[in-house]
Enzyme design. Structure first.
Site, PDB file in Angstrom:
ATOM      1  N   GLY A 181       0.784  -1.226   0.000  1.00  0.00           N
ATOM      2  CA  GLY A 181       0.000   0.000   0.000  1.00  0.00           C
ATOM      3  C   GLY A 181       0.814   1.273   0.000  1.00  0.00           C
ATOM      4  O   GLY A 181       0.400   2.281  -0.585  1.00  0.00           O
ATOM      5  N   GLU A 199       4.665   4.589   5.935  1.00  0.00           N
ATOM      6  CA  GLU A 199       3.399   3.854   5.991  1.00  0.00           C
ATOM      7  C   GLU A 199       2.330   4.572   5.181  1.00  0.00           C
ATOM      8  O   GLU A 199       2.381   5.802   5.027  1.00  0.00           O
ATOM      9  CB  GLU A 199       2.919   3.775   7.453  1.00  0.00           C
ATOM     10  N   ASP A 227      -3.580   2.807  12.062  1.00  0.00           N
ATOM     11  CA  ASP A 227      -4.785   2.893  12.892  1.00  0.00           C
ATOM     12  C   ASP A 227      -4.533   2.255  14.250  1.00  0.00           C
ATOM     13  O   ASP A 227      -4.140   2.950  15.181  1.00  0.00           O
ATOM     14  CB  ASP A 227      -6.049   2.371  12.201  1.00  0.00           C
ATOM     15  N   PHE A 269     -13.572   3.141   4.463  1.00  0.00           N
ATOM     16  CA  PHE A 269     -12.688   2.343   3.604  1.00  0.00           C
ATOM     17  C   PHE A 269     -12.361   3.174   2.364  1.00  0.00           C
ATOM     18  O   PHE A 269     -13.241   3.777   1.758  1.00  0.00           O
ATOM     19  CB  PHE A 269     -13.363   1.037   3.192  1.00  0.00           C
ATOM     20  N   ASP A 285      -6.232  -0.404  -1.584  1.00  0.00           N
ATOM     21  CA  ASP A 285      -6.866  -1.350  -2.499  1.00  0.00           C
ATOM     22  C   ASP A 285      -8.164  -1.905  -1.948  1.00  0.00           C
ATOM     23  O   ASP A 285      -8.449  -1.811  -0.746  1.00  0.00           O
ATOM     24  CB  ASP A 285      -5.920  -2.522  -2.773  1.00  0.00           C
TER      25      ASP A 285
END
Lengths: 200, 118
Positions: A59, A116, A120, A169, A176
């Site tokens: 990511g 990163e 969370d 999201f 993704d």
């Protein structure tokens, strides 16, 4: 640190035609400007020192590429791959998080900046930081594009934060949904299908 | 669910945890996967007593993570449960300000589990 305003219905881009991609959360211009600011800050902080950027696949790759080019210093890059709970534990019953791909070179006595895409709970990053810390880098810091400090379970000092974000999201700019949509240049809401992403 | 509890590596309790819900079991798996030590319902907090000292209300959080000094309460999505647990967590924080507790929802575990999908 920038706290995002409520989302707008800005341009969706050509990929808007996919029904799974929702409204734009953060356009590419805003992302780019913030990445440049972070790069300038990191440049100031590490001037005259070595710097190794470590990205966690997959990511953070897009953020890492842009951030590295926004830093006006000679630097190294390297990559880690971490096992995924859903793929490893859920499907094969693997018991514990582990590195699927380790660093190519030692980090001892180097200034390490972990890059990163999102922090969370901090559970996974906690494991990464513990593991890297044992290798005795000169310094070990974290830079994240997105942060959800209200979700934090583990206290981790995050030196550089792009944006504090909501609990939605997202897809795009590395994020993704079932491996798709990482290449969208902006960040959009994931429009969930009737069958939502689920563990159980 | 007891057949799934025997293989935990980071459980630090003395008796086998008796998970009340599937979400609790999944939370335990997630802690274990991340190599985070955990205990199940190790402590009950008194929230309210009458003038004679009788316990009127108490609260036992689902998990304690000793290395993080953090209690975790897990809740399902049902609004009635969320509201009741929110109230208990708030009360615990008021009465025990030194105790760190976090209320986690089922969707939070979904998000954690999806991290680093390769």
């Amino acid at each position: 640190m920038t706290v995002l305003p409520p989302p707008t219905t800005s341009s969706y881009g050509a990929r808007r035609r996919d029904d799974r991609i929702g409204e734009t959360y953060l356009d590419s211009t805003t992302i780019g400007e913030r990445v440049q600011e972070l790069g300038a800050e990191i440049t100031r902080d590490y001037r005259g020192q070595d710097l190794l950027l470590i990205s966690i696949l997959k990511g953070a790759v897009f953020f890492m590429a842009d951030l590295a080019r926004a830093i006006d210093l000679p630097l190294e890059i390297d990559f880690l791959a971490i096992s995924s709970y859903l793929h490893e534990h859920g499907q094969t019953g693997t018991k514990a998080i582990r590195f699927l791909k380790d660093l190519d070179r030692p980090v001892k006595d180097k200034n390490v900046l972990v890059v990163e895409d999102m922090i969370d709970s901090g559970l996974t990053l906690h494991y990464i930081m513990r593991s890297l810390g044992l290798r005795r880098p000169r310094s070990l810091e974290v830079c994240t594009l997105f942060d959800r400090p209200h979700q934090r379970l583990v206290d981790i000092e995050v030196r550089y934060v792009g944006f504090q974000v909501t609990d939605d999201f997202f897809v795009g700019y590395g994020f993704d949904y079932r491996q798709l949509f990482r290449n969208i240049p902006h960040v959009a809401y994931l429009r969930l299908e009737p069958q939502q992403p689920s563990l159980f | 669910m007891t057949d799934e509890t025997a293989s935990f590596s980071y459980y630090r309790g003395t008796k086998e945890p008796g998970f009340a819900t599937r979400t609790e079991l999944e939370a335990a798996k997630l802690f274990d996967y991340h190599r985070i030590a955990w205990e199940y319902e190790p402590r009950t907090f008194i929230l309210e007593q009458d003038e004679r000292g009788n316990i009127l209300e108490a609260f036992t959080p689902d998990f304690f993570l000793p290395d993080l000094d953090l209690f975790i309460e897990v809740t399902e999505m049902k609004q009635s449960l969320v509201t009741a647990k929110n109230r208990k967590v708030r009360k615990l924080r008021e009465r025990y300000p030194d105790i760190r507790i976090k209320l986690l929802y089922r969707k939070d575990f979904v998000r954690m589990a999806q991290k680093y999908g390769l």
